[in-house]
Scaffold this motif. Structure first.
Motif, PDB file in Angstrom:
ATOM      1  N   GLN A 154       0.753  -5.002  -0.970  1.00  0.00           N
ATOM      2  CA  GLN A 154      -0.582  -4.428  -1.125  1.00  0.00           C
ATOM      3  C   GLN A 154      -1.297  -5.027  -2.335  1.00  0.00           C
ATOM      4  OE1 GLN A 154      -0.483  -0.333  -2.245  1.00  0.00           O
ATOM      5  NE2 GLN A 154      -2.466  -0.486  -3.222  1.00  0.00           N
ATOM      6  N   THR A 189      -3.706  11.500   0.091  1.00  0.00           N
ATOM      7  CA  THR A 189      -3.958  10.216   0.751  1.00  0.00           C
ATOM      8  C   THR A 189      -4.349   9.156  -0.261  1.00  0.00           C
ATOM      9  OG1 THR A 189      -4.618  11.305   2.811  1.00  0.00           O
ATOM     10  CG2 THR A 189      -5.362   9.038   2.484  1.00  0.00           C
ATOM     11  N   GLN A 192      -1.302   8.033  -1.909  1.00  0.00           N
ATOM     12  CA  GLN A 192      -0.513   7.169  -1.024  1.00  0.00           C
ATOM     13  C   GLN A 192      -1.064   5.750  -1.024  1.00  0.00           C
ATOM     14  OE1 GLN A 192      -0.884   9.323   2.636  1.00  0.00           O
ATOM     15  NE2 GLN A 192       0.838  10.680   2.228  1.00  0.00           N
ATOM     16  N   ILE A 193      -2.378   5.637  -0.934  1.00  0.00           N
ATOM     17  CA  ILE A 193      -3.012   4.312  -0.919  1.00  0.00           C
ATOM     18  C   ILE A 193      -2.783   3.607  -2.246  1.00  0.00           C
ATOM     19  CG2 ILE A 193      -5.221   3.097  -0.815  1.00  0.00           C
ATOM     20  CD1 ILE A 193      -6.149   5.195   1.214  1.00  0.00           C
ATOM     21  N   TRP A 198       2.688   1.119   2.228  1.00  0.00           N
ATOM     22  CA  TRP A 198       2.081   1.219   3.552  1.00  0.00           C
ATOM     23  C   TRP A 198       1.627  -0.135   4.093  1.00  0.00           C
ATOM     24  CZ3 TRP A 198      -2.716  -0.885   3.002  1.00  0.00           C
ATOM     25  CH2 TRP A 198      -3.291  -0.833   1.731  1.00  0.00           C
ATOM     26  N   LYS A 201       3.688  -1.993   6.895  1.00  0.00           N
ATOM     27  CA  LYS A 201       3.750  -1.183   8.126  1.00  0.00           C
ATOM     28  C   LYS A 201       2.416  -1.210   8.859  1.00  0.00           C
ATOM     29  CE  LYS A 201       5.314   2.663   6.256  1.00  0.00           C
ATOM     30  NZ  LYS A 201       5.823   4.050   6.168  1.00  0.00           N
ATOM     31  N   PHE A 242      -3.907   5.810   9.586  1.00  0.00           N
ATOM     32  CA  PHE A 242      -3.227   5.448   8.339  1.00  0.00           C
ATOM     33  C   PHE A 242      -2.182   6.496   7.970  1.00  0.00           C
ATOM     34  CE2 PHE A 242      -2.706   5.986   3.796  1.00  0.00           C
ATOM     35  CZ  PHE A 242      -2.355   4.710   3.392  1.00  0.00           C
ATOM     36  N   GLN A 243      -2.556   7.778   8.067  1.00  0.00           N
ATOM     37  CA  GLN A 243      -1.628   8.836   7.686  1.00  0.00           C
ATOM     38  C   GLN A 243      -0.391   8.849   8.576  1.00  0.00           C
ATOM     39  OE1 GLN A 243      -4.393  12.131   7.893  1.00  0.00           O
ATOM     40  NE2 GLN A 243      -4.716  12.137   5.684  1.00  0.00           N
ATOM     41  N   PHE A 246       1.720   5.791   7.679  1.00  0.00           N
ATOM     42  CA  PHE A 246       2.372   5.960   6.370  1.00  0.00           C
ATOM     43  C   PHE A 246       3.667   6.756   6.506  1.00  0.00           C
ATOM     44  CE2 PHE A 246       3.178   8.087   2.338  1.00  0.00           C
ATOM     45  CZ  PHE A 246       3.034   7.054   1.436  1.00  0.00           C
ATOM     46  N   LYS A 247       3.664   7.740   7.408  1.00  0.00           N
ATOM     47  CA  LYS A 247       4.818   8.642   7.522  1.00  0.00           C
ATOM     48  C   LYS A 247       6.001   8.022   8.249  1.00  0.00           C
ATOM     49  CE  LYS A 247       2.039  12.881   7.477  1.00  0.00           C
ATOM     50  NZ  LYS A 247       1.575  14.042   8.289  1.00  0.00           N
TER      51      LYS A 247
END
Length: 531
Positions: A154, A189, A192-193, A198, A201, A242-243, A246-247
Motif C-alpha cells: 500500500q 474503516t 483499516q485503510i 488490504w 487482497k 472494501f470492508q 478486508f475481512k
C-alpha cells in the motif's frame, strides 16, 4: 552519485507530516500531528524501537534523508528515517511534554524511564526533490534497507502514485472511499485503510474486468475509475466491497479464480446488485487528483447486466456459486457471524468447545488428529484473536466425519492448517504472557515472527509460561527436542514445499501438540513481564 553524511542537531529536524506511511491525502499540519500519526501506525513498534535505540543506539550505516526548509532558517524536514527521528524526539526533545501525544500512561512512563543522549544525527542533506525520490525508491521500493521497516504494498503504491507513476486499482478504490462526500465512513474503516493489510487482497479481487462490472465500475489504462451507478450508491458499493475484502483471508477467497467467483457470488446476493439501476452516462474518479470528472461516455448497460446475471446465483440452482450457503452469502450481515464475533454468545463455543454440538461427526466416530480440541478462554471480542478462532474451528471440522475424514483425504492441506493452528496458538500465548517481548519480535520480523522464532522464544520462557512441569516437558519434547531440534518444523516444510506427507507423522505431531494447544486455549493466561 554519493552524498557525504553530515551531523545535524536533532531538534532542528522535523518529523515529516506528509510521510507516505500516512495514507490520508490531507496531510498533518504540525510535527505533533506527524508524531501522533506515526504512533497510530503501531504504539508497540514505536516503543520497541525507542528501547532498542536507548540500549543499542543507531545503526552507524543508516543516515536520515533530509532537506532544508526554506521558510525556516537552519531547519530541516525528514524524508526518510521518520520512525527513528520520532523515537529520538520522544526520548529527548519531548520527554517532558509526552502529554501532547496519544500515549497511554504506562507508555509515557516507559518512555520517561529510557535514557537517550543523542543530540546529533547523521543525515544526507539535499534540496533536490528528484534525488530525494531516487534515494527513497532505492531504499523502500526497489530494495528495502537493512534493518528498516519495509514499506508494504500500500505504501509503495501511494508513494509511486504521488510521484507520477500509475496508481494501482486497490489504491484507486481506497482513495475513492476516503474522498467520499456522499457516505459516512467509520473510524474503524479509516484505521483499516491507514494501517494497510488490504492492498494485495483488493488488487487480486480486481484482476478481471468482469469483477469491476459486478461493482459497477471499470478501470481505464491509468486505473481511473469509470462509474456506472449513481454516485452515493456507487460509493456505498465500493465501501462495502472494501470492508468485505478486508475481512477475508487470502486463503479463503483470493488465491484461486473459483474462490474469487465465490466472493462475488456472495457479494451480489448480499447487496442485491442486480436490482440497482445503471445510469445512462458514466463519470470518472481520478485517484491522482481525488476528484470526479464530468460525465462523458455512455454506460455499457447490456454488458454489465449480462455480467451481473452470470454471477448472480440467488435463484434457480440451490448453490451454483459453490458456496456453503444457497443464498449466495455466508452471512447476509457481511461477517462470519451476524453478531459480529466468531460466536454471538461471547465465546468461541458456549458449550466450551469449538464445536457447539460436541462433535462435527453425527455418527459418533471420533477419529484422531484434532477432533477433541476445545477453546474456552480466548477473548472473542479482540480482532487479533479472530484468526486463532477461525483456524481452531476449521481444524476441528477437518478432523471429523461420518464416512470420509477430511484430514485423511487431504493430508497436505491438513498439515498446512495444523501449522496455522500452531503459529496462531503461539502468537496468542506470547501476546497474553509476554506482550512487550512479542511486540519486539514483531518489530524485528516485519510484523510476522516465524515459527522457529516463536518456538525458540517460548522455549526460553517455558518455565514461567507453563506452571505444570508436565506441560513444560510436553512442549520441549514435542517441539524442541534437543536430539532432533528441527523435526517438528521439518515435518511442516516437507508437506508445504515438497508435497510429501505421512499420516502417521501427522497424527503423531498432532497428538504431541494437542495438550499444549488445550493448555493455551483453555487456561486464563496472565502477563508474566515485570511492570
Amino acid at each position: 552519485m554519493s552524498e557525504i553524511p553530515k551531523l545535524i542537531l536533532v531538534k532542528k529536524i522535523l518529523v515529516n507530516p506528509n510521510n507516505p506511511r500516512f495514507y490520508e491525502d490531507t496531510p498533518s499540519s504540525t510535527e505533533i500531528d506527524a508524531i501522533n500519526a506515526m504512533i497510530a501506525l503501531g504504539n508497540s513498534k514505536i516503543l520497541s524501537l525507542c528501547e532498542d535505540i536507548a540500549i543499542e543506539g543507531l545503526m552507524p550505516n543508516q543516515s536520515l534523508i533530509i532537506s532544508p526548509i526554506e521558510e525556516k532558517s537552519n531547519c530541516y524536514l525528514a524524508h526518510d528515517g521518520n520512525r527513528r527521528l520520532t523515537c529520538i524526539k520522544l526520548m529527548t526533545v519531548y520527554k517532558n511534554h509526552l502529554n501532547k501525544f496519544n500515549l497511554s500512561p504506562s507508555e509515557v512512563e516507559k518512555i520517561k524511564k529510557l535514557s537517550c543522549n543523542i543530540k546529533y544525527i547523521s543525515c544526507i542533506v539535499t534540496s533536490d526533490k528528484k534525488r530525494i525520490n531516487q534515494l527513497l525508491y532505492r531504499q523502500h521500493v526497489a530494495v528495502a534497507g537493512i534493518s528498516q521497516v519495509n514499506w508494504n504494498s500500500q505504501v509503495k503504491a501511494h508513494f509511486l502514485a504521488n510521484n507520477n507513476e500509475k496508481a494501482t486499482k486497490a489504491l484507486a478504490i481506497a482513495r475513492m472511499i476516503t474522498n467520499s462526500e456522499k457516505i459516512m465512513i467509520s473510524e474503524e474503516t479509516i484505521k483499516q485503510i491507514s494501517n494497510g493489510g488490504w492492498h494485495t487482497k483488493v488488487d487480486r479481487l480486481l484482476t478481471n474486468k468482469e469483477y469491476g462490472y459486478l461493482l459497477g465500475i471499470e478501470f481505464d489504462s491509468k486505473n481511473n475509475i469509470k462509474c456506472f451507478f449513481e454516485k452515493s450508491i456507487q460509493e456505498n458499493i465500493i465501501l462495502n466491497f472494501f470492508q468485505k475484502a478486508f475481512k477475508v483471508t487470502a486463503s479463503e477467497y483470493i488465491q484461486k479464480a473459483a474462490d474469487r467467483t465465490k466472493f462475488y457470488n456472495e457479494f451480489i446476493a448480499q447487496f442485491k446488485i442486480n436490482d440497482i439501476s445503471l445510469i445512462n452516462t458514466s463519470y470518472t474518479f481520478s485517484p491522482y487528483t481525488s476528484e470526479y470528472l464530468p460525465p462523458k461516455d455512455p454506460t455499457p448497460k447490456e454488458l454489465i447486466k449480462r455480467t451481473i446475471a452470470k454471477y448472480n446465483v440467488t435463484s434457480g440452482d440451490a448453490n451454483p456459486g459453490g458456496s456453503a450457503n444457497p443464498g449466495g452469502s455466508a452471512n447476509p450481515g457481511g461477517s462470519a457471524n451476524p453478531g459480529g464475533s466468531a460466536n454471538p454468545g461471547g465465546s468461541a463455543n458456549p458449550g466450551g468447545s469449538a464445536n457447539p454440538g460436541g462433535s462435527a461427526n453425527p455418527g459418533g466416530v471420533i477419529p484422531p488428529f484434532m477432533s477433541t480440541l476445545k477453546i474456552t478462554t480466548v477473548d472473542v471480542t479482540k480482532p487479533e484473536n479472530r484468526p486463532l478462532l477461525l483456524v481452531t474451528e476449521e481444524i476441528r471440522a477437518f478432523s471429523c466425519g461420518t464416512r470420509t475424514v477430511a484430514y485423511k483425504k487431504y493430508p497436505i492441506a491438513a498439515t498446512i492448517l495444523f501449522r496455522s493452528l500452531v503459529e496462531q496458538c503461539f502468537k496468542y500465548l506470547l501476546r497474553e504472557t509476554y506482550p512487550k517481548l512479542y511486540a519486539s519480535l514483531q518489530a524485528r520480523s516485519n510484523g510476522d515472527p516465524t515459527l522457529r522464532i516463536l518456538v525458540d522464544t517460548i522455549n526460553q520462557q517455558k518455565n514461567s509460561i507453563f506452571p505444570a512441569k508436565s506441560t513444560t516437558k510436553r512442549f520441549y519434547t514435542a517441539l524442541c527436542d534437543g536430539r532432533n531440534k528441527d523435526s517438528f518444523q521439518d515435518f511442516f516444510n516437507l508437506a508445504a514445499h515438497h508435497s510429501r506427507y505421512d499420516l502417521h507423522a501427522l497424527n503423531t505431531n498432532a497428538a504431541n501438540f494437542l495438550p499444549i494447544a488445550e493448555f493455551i486455549l483453555n487456561t486464563p493466561l496472565t502477563n508474566k513481564e515485570t511492570p
